[in-house]
Design an enzyme around this catalytic site. Structure first.
Site, mmCIF file in Angstrom:
data_model
loop_
_atom_site.group_PDB
_atom_site.id
_atom_site.type_symbol
_atom_site.label_atom_id
_atom_site.label_comp_id
_atom_site.label_asym_id
_atom_site.label_seq_id
_atom_site.Cartn_x
_atom_site.Cartn_y
_atom_site.Cartn_z
ATOM 1 N N GLU A 1 53.979 44.601 13.805
ATOM 2 C CA GLU A 1 52.712 44.897 13.127
ATOM 3 C C GLU A 1 52.933 45.710 11.842
ATOM 4 O O GLU A 1 52.248 45.499 10.843
ATOM 5 C CB GLU A 1 51.784 45.631 14.105
ATOM 6 C CG GLU A 1 51.361 44.715 15.250
ATOM 7 C CD GLU A 1 50.661 45.424 16.410
ATOM 8 O OE1 GLU A 1 50.405 46.654 16.309
ATOM 9 O OE2 GLU A 1 50.367 44.747 17.410
ATOM 10 N N LYS B 1 39.103 50.482 12.649
ATOM 11 C CA LYS B 1 38.410 49.191 12.601
ATOM 12 C C LYS B 1 37.059 49.271 11.868
ATOM 13 O O LYS B 1 36.544 50.375 11.614
ATOM 14 C CB LYS B 1 38.209 48.691 14.034
ATOM 15 C CG LYS B 1 39.528 48.341 14.759
ATOM 16 C CD LYS B 1 39.248 47.799 16.155
ATOM 17 C CE LYS B 1 40.512 47.352 16.850
ATOM 18 N NZ LYS B 1 40.227 46.797 18.197
ATOM 19 N N ASN C 1 35.550 48.777 19.008
ATOM 20 C CA ASN C 1 36.103 49.960 19.673
ATOM 21 C C ASN C 1 36.924 50.867 18.751
ATOM 22 O O ASN C 1 37.843 51.546 19.193
ATOM 23 C CB ASN C 1 36.865 49.553 20.932
ATOM 24 C CG ASN C 1 38.003 48.597 20.625
ATOM 25 O OD1 ASN C 1 38.239 48.265 19.468
ATOM 26 N ND2 ASN C 1 38.711 48.178 21.639
ATOM 27 N N TYR D 1 46.240 38.823 15.435
ATOM 28 C CA TYR D 1 45.798 38.743 16.834
ATOM 29 C C TYR D 1 46.181 37.408 17.491
ATOM 30 O O TYR D 1 45.532 37.002 18.462
ATOM 31 C CB TYR D 1 44.287 38.970 16.915
ATOM 32 C CG TYR D 1 43.877 40.425 16.827
ATOM 33 C CD1 TYR D 1 44.255 41.349 17.814
ATOM 34 C CD2 TYR D 1 43.090 40.894 15.776
ATOM 35 C CE1 TYR D 1 43.869 42.678 17.743
ATOM 36 C CE2 TYR D 1 42.696 42.244 15.706
ATOM 37 C CZ TYR D 1 43.095 43.122 16.705
ATOM 38 O OH TYR D 1 42.708 44.443 16.644
ATOM 39 N N HIS E 1 42.775 50.365 16.684
ATOM 40 C CA HIS E 1 43.844 49.573 17.300
ATOM 41 C C HIS E 1 45.102 50.421 17.319
ATOM 42 O O HIS E 1 45.355 51.164 16.364
ATOM 43 C CB HIS E 1 44.126 48.299 16.477
ATOM 44 C CG HIS E 1 45.474 47.699 16.791
ATOM 45 N ND1 HIS E 1 45.676 46.853 17.848
ATOM 46 C CD2 HIS E 1 46.692 47.870 16.213
ATOM 47 C CE1 HIS E 1 46.958 46.519 17.906
ATOM 48 N NE2 HIS E 1 47.594 47.122 16.913
HETATM 49 P P1 RTP Z 1 43.963 46.828 20.375
HETATM 50 O O1 RTP Z 1 44.930 45.667 20.551
HETATM 51 O O2 RTP Z 1 42.907 46.571 19.323
HETATM 52 O O3 RTP Z 1 44.659 48.140 20.193
HETATM 53 O O4 RTP Z 1 43.161 47.025 21.726
HETATM 54 P P2 RTP Z 1 43.635 46.860 23.211
HETATM 55 O O5 RTP Z 1 45.116 46.649 23.287
HETATM 56 O O6 RTP Z 1 43.049 48.009 23.955
HETATM 57 O O7 RTP Z 1 42.876 45.542 23.631
HETATM 58 P P3 RTP Z 1 43.372 43.995 23.660
HETATM 59 O O8 RTP Z 1 43.241 43.517 25.055
HETATM 60 O O9 RTP Z 1 44.690 43.865 22.962
HETATM 61 O O10 RTP Z 1 42.234 43.286 22.798
HETATM 62 C C1 RTP Z 1 42.285 43.347 21.396
HETATM 63 C C2 RTP Z 1 40.923 43.673 20.855
HETATM 64 O O11 RTP Z 1 40.044 42.590 21.103
HETATM 65 C C3 RTP Z 1 38.721 43.084 21.292
HETATM 66 N N1 RTP Z 1 38.245 42.703 22.617
HETATM 67 N N2 RTP Z 1 37.020 42.287 22.844
HETATM 68 N N3 RTP Z 1 34.633 41.400 24.065
HETATM 69 C C4 RTP Z 1 35.718 41.565 24.809
HETATM 70 O O12 RTP Z 1 35.744 41.330 26.007
HETATM 71 C C5 RTP Z 1 36.923 42.039 24.163
HETATM 72 N N4 RTP Z 1 38.084 42.291 24.755
HETATM 73 C C6 RTP Z 1 38.917 42.708 23.773
HETATM 74 C C7 RTP Z 1 38.784 44.599 21.161
HETATM 75 O O13 RTP Z 1 38.486 44.927 19.806
HETATM 76 C C8 RTP Z 1 40.235 44.876 21.499
HETATM 77 O O14 RTP Z 1 40.651 46.129 20.991
HETATM 78 MG MG MG Z 2 46.174 45.126 22.153
#
Ligand code: RTP
Ligand code: MG
Length: 140
Positions: free
Chosen positions: A128, A11, A114, A51, A117
């Site tokens: 994806e 990212k 973070n 997303y 992804h």
């Molecule tokens: P990713 O999809 O990027 O692999 O990450 P993930 O499954 O761990 O997290 P997800 O719940 O799918 O959320 C996608 C991305 O959105 C951003 N995010 N920001 N500010 C916040 O509370 C928040 N929560 C999620 C993060 O970049 C997350 O990886």
């Molecule tokens: Mg995710």
């Protein structure tokens, strides 16, 4: 476990800090093979489509702005149990909760910024990868 593929993004917070090589070293040391990789800059429409499942979430706008702020590195990773293995080495979404030695513990700046992804299921991985690569760009 059969060989499978997952989709990864390095990212903007990580590309900006020149961390692509260090993140790739963690990926390769874990036994995952980078079978496709390209650096691109997403448009707002691409980030919104990628997303789409999060479009009602409060962080959606911020996420789209972040993901289009700098170039990103798109990857296909291949290996035994690749989806689960990559999720494991990425660590929790929030770096404060990520285990020691994970990519997010080492490099992530915050829950939003973070660093990486990784697909959350084989079904997501397939969607994806198709969205971001054509077959001849992947050399397994
Ligand atoms: P990713 O999809 O990027 O692999 O990450 P993930 O499954 O761990 O997290 P997800 O719940 O799918 O959320 C996608 C991305 O959105 C951003 N995010 N920001 N500010 C916040 O509370 C928040 N929560 C999620 C993060 O970049 C997350 O990886
Ligand atoms: Mg995710």
């Amino acid at each position: 476990m059969a060989k499978e593929r997952t989709f990864s993004i390095i990212k903007p917070d990580a590309t900006r800090r020149n961390l692509t090589g260090e993140i790739n070293a963690v990926i390769e040391k874990a036994g995952l093979r980078i079978v496709a990789q390209k650096r691109v800059k997403w448009t707002k429409a691409q980030a919104q489509e990628f997303y789409a499942e999060h479009k009602e979430r409060p962080f959606f706008k911020e996420l789209v702005t972040f993901m289009t702020s700098e170039p990103i590195v798109l990857q296909v990773l291949e290996g035994e149990d690749a989806v689960a293995k990559y999720r494991e080495i990425m660590g929790a979404t929030d770096p404060a909760e990520a285990k020691r030695g994970t990519i997010r513990k080492k490099f992530a700046l915050s829950k939003g910024e973070n660093s990486v992804h990784g697909s959350d299921s084989t079904k997501s991985a397939s969607r994806e990868i198709k969205m971001n690569f054509i077959a001849k760009e992947i050399a397994g």
